[in-house]
Every structure is written in structure tokens, then in C-alpha cells.
Design a protein around this motif. Sequence first.
Motif, mmCIF file in Angstrom:
data_model
loop_
_atom_site.group_PDB
_atom_site.id
_atom_site.type_symbol
_atom_site.label_atom_id
_atom_site.label_comp_id
_atom_site.label_asym_id
_atom_site.label_seq_id
_atom_site.Cartn_x
_atom_site.Cartn_y
_atom_site.Cartn_z
ATOM 1 N N HIS A 44 0.872 -1.170 0.000
ATOM 2 C CA HIS A 44 0.000 0.000 0.000
ATOM 3 C C HIS A 44 0.911 1.221 0.000
ATOM 4 N N GLU A 45 0.792 2.032 -1.054
ATOM 5 C CA GLU A 45 1.646 3.214 -1.195
ATOM 6 C C GLU A 45 3.118 2.846 -1.041
ATOM 7 N N GLU A 46 3.544 1.811 -1.728
ATOM 8 C CA GLU A 46 4.926 1.325 -1.758
ATOM 9 C C GLU A 46 5.418 0.719 -0.447
ATOM 10 N N GLU A 47 4.557 0.594 0.543
ATOM 11 C CA GLU A 47 4.949 -0.046 1.788
ATOM 12 C C GLU A 47 4.287 -1.417 1.875
ATOM 13 N N ILE A 48 5.049 -2.423 2.266
ATOM 14 C CA ILE A 48 4.496 -3.769 2.421
ATOM 15 C C ILE A 48 3.648 -3.780 3.686
ATOM 16 N N VAL A 49 2.376 -4.169 3.534
ATOM 17 C CA VAL A 49 1.465 -4.217 4.682
ATOM 18 C C VAL A 49 0.975 -5.630 4.974
ATOM 19 N N ALA A 50 1.311 -6.595 4.102
ATOM 20 C CA ALA A 50 0.915 -7.985 4.353
ATOM 21 C C ALA A 50 2.007 -8.935 3.872
ATOM 22 N N TYR A 51 2.164 -10.031 4.621
ATOM 23 C CA TYR A 51 3.156 -11.065 4.324
ATOM 24 C C TYR A 51 2.470 -12.417 4.312
ATOM 25 N N LYS A 52 3.013 -13.340 3.515
ATOM 26 C CA LYS A 52 2.405 -14.658 3.358
ATOM 27 C C LYS A 52 3.468 -15.740 3.523
ATOM 28 N N THR A 53 3.043 -16.865 4.100
ATOM 29 C CA THR A 53 3.888 -18.047 4.189
ATOM 30 C C THR A 53 2.995 -19.276 4.101
ATOM 31 N N SER A 54 3.600 -20.433 3.990
ATOM 32 C CA SER A 54 2.824 -21.679 3.975
ATOM 33 C C SER A 54 3.643 -22.782 4.622
ATOM 34 N N PHE A 55 2.938 -23.812 5.066
ATOM 35 C CA PHE A 55 3.597 -24.987 5.623
ATOM 36 C C PHE A 55 2.675 -26.178 5.442
ATOM 37 N N LYS A 56 3.235 -27.356 5.557
ATOM 38 C CA LYS A 56 2.484 -28.599 5.398
ATOM 39 C C LYS A 56 1.966 -29.044 6.763
ATOM 40 N N LEU A 57 0.700 -29.422 6.817
ATOM 41 C CA LEU A 57 0.072 -29.922 8.030
ATOM 42 C C LEU A 57 -0.803 -31.092 7.617
ATOM 43 N N LYS A 58 -0.447 -32.274 8.104
ATOM 44 C CA LYS A 58 -1.074 -33.502 7.608
ATOM 45 C C LYS A 58 -0.873 -33.545 6.102
ATOM 46 N N LYS A 59 -1.973 -33.675 5.339
ATOM 47 C CA LYS A 59 -1.860 -33.723 3.873
ATOM 48 C C LYS A 59 -2.207 -32.393 3.225
ATOM 49 N N LEU A 60 -2.405 -31.358 4.047
ATOM 50 C CA LEU A 60 -2.816 -30.056 3.525
ATOM 51 C C LEU A 60 -1.671 -29.054 3.521
ATOM 52 N N ARG A 61 -1.663 -28.191 2.539
ATOM 53 C CA ARG A 61 -0.757 -27.046 2.529
ATOM 54 C C ARG A 61 -1.543 -25.911 3.171
ATOM 55 N N ILE A 62 -1.035 -25.365 4.288
ATOM 56 C CA ILE A 62 -1.695 -24.297 5.030
ATOM 57 C C ILE A 62 -1.070 -22.961 4.648
ATOM 58 N N ILE A 63 -1.919 -21.993 4.362
ATOM 59 C CA ILE A 63 -1.485 -20.645 4.018
ATOM 60 C C ILE A 63 -1.747 -19.734 5.226
ATOM 61 N N VAL A 64 -0.766 -18.899 5.568
ATOM 62 C CA VAL A 64 -0.913 -17.912 6.635
ATOM 63 C C VAL A 64 -0.558 -16.551 6.044
ATOM 64 N N ILE A 65 -1.448 -15.581 6.255
ATOM 65 C CA ILE A 65 -1.214 -14.217 5.789
ATOM 66 C C ILE A 65 -1.380 -13.277 6.983
ATOM 67 N N CYS A 66 -0.425 -12.349 7.159
ATOM 68 C CA CYS A 66 -0.466 -11.370 8.249
ATOM 69 C C CYS A 66 -0.561 -9.974 7.650
ATOM 70 N N PHE A 67 -1.429 -9.163 8.210
ATOM 71 C CA PHE A 67 -1.628 -7.787 7.770
ATOM 72 C C PHE A 67 -1.191 -6.843 8.888
ATOM 73 N N PHE A 68 -0.384 -5.845 8.529
ATOM 74 C CA PHE A 68 0.145 -4.890 9.509
ATOM 75 C C PHE A 68 -0.337 -3.481 9.221
ATOM 76 N N GLU A 69 -0.342 -2.661 10.273
ATOM 77 C CA GLU A 69 -0.575 -1.232 10.112
ATOM 78 C C GLU A 69 0.618 -0.667 9.355
ATOM 79 N N LYS A 70 0.439 0.498 8.782
ATOM 80 C CA LYS A 70 1.546 1.155 8.083
ATOM 81 C C LYS A 70 2.583 1.659 9.082
ATOM 82 N N ASN A 71 3.728 2.020 8.559
ATOM 83 C CA ASN A 71 4.810 2.636 9.336
ATOM 84 C C ASN A 71 5.286 1.757 10.482
ATOM 85 N N ASP A 72 5.416 0.477 10.228
ATOM 86 C CA ASP A 72 5.927 -0.494 11.197
ATOM 87 C C ASP A 72 5.136 -0.511 12.497
ATOM 88 N N ASP A 73 3.841 -0.264 12.390
ATOM 89 C CA ASP A 73 2.979 -0.380 13.559
ATOM 90 C C ASP A 73 2.662 -1.857 13.778
#
Length: 140
Positions: A44-73
Motif C-alpha cells: 500500500h503506497e509502496e509499503e508492504i502491509v501484508a506477508y504470506k507463508t505456507s507450511f504442510k500440516l497432515k496432507k494439507l498445505r496451510i497458508i498464513v497471511i499477516c496484515f500490519f498497520e503502516k509505518n511499522d505499527d
Amino acid sequence: MNIIRDVKFEDGYFSANESITLFRGMKRKNLHSMDQDWEAWVKHEEEIVAYKTSFKLKKLRIIVICFFEKNDDTIKYWDFGPENCMDGFQSKPEGKYTRRVRRWFLDDFGIVLPQAGPWGKIDACHDPHNQTTSVFCAYQ
């Protein structure tokens, strides 16, 4: 019931796979200090506000996404769910995929959704635009 013990949800605190820990008040530096590969997901406005990762759990690939406030809040939201498993059209917010995600959580983790407290709320959430359903935590 086959409950997975390496995932924990309590009072808005989320830990999984011994390498992911998300909690109310955490900063981006906490995210990047984990032993997990996080990729930039939303800008958002050249600042990264969300990050994504994944991992395996049982037979499923789990997606995790985190959303942050701007300005390193602090963290605002996190989203957690099985990749391509709960996707499809649902005509209303409380539909078959929302019920499936809640059932999956109960069956695999022994956790009844929704949960809420002074920290925020965790529940199954359907995104009608992307036609995906996952568990979503909003911090207050």
C-alpha cells in the motif's frame, strides 16, 4: 478425534509448526525473526502491509497471511486456512464453506469457532470476490 497439537489458538495468540507465532501487538520485526520464510504479499503506497507463508500440516498445505498497520505499527489481522480446499462460490456469509472451515477447525484442532475477547475475534470468513474461505483473526 485426531487433534493436531502443534497449532495453538488462545486469546488471539496463534502458534503453528513451532516456527510461526502471531499475537496482538506484534511488530514486523517479530515476524521476520521467526524461522519461517515470509514473502511480501500486499503493498500500500509502496509499503508492504501484508506477508504470506505456507507450511504442510497432515496432507494439507496451510497458508498464513499477516496484515500490519503502516509505518511499522502492529499487526491488524491474520488469515489461516488450507490452500485450495475451501474454495468455491457461497451465496451468503454463513454458507457451506464457512461451516466446513469451522468443522475442519473443530475436527483437526479441537477449537470451536467463533472465539472473541477483549483482544479481538477469530472466526471462519468467506471472501466472495476470491471465493475462498479461511479462519480470520481481527485484533482490537
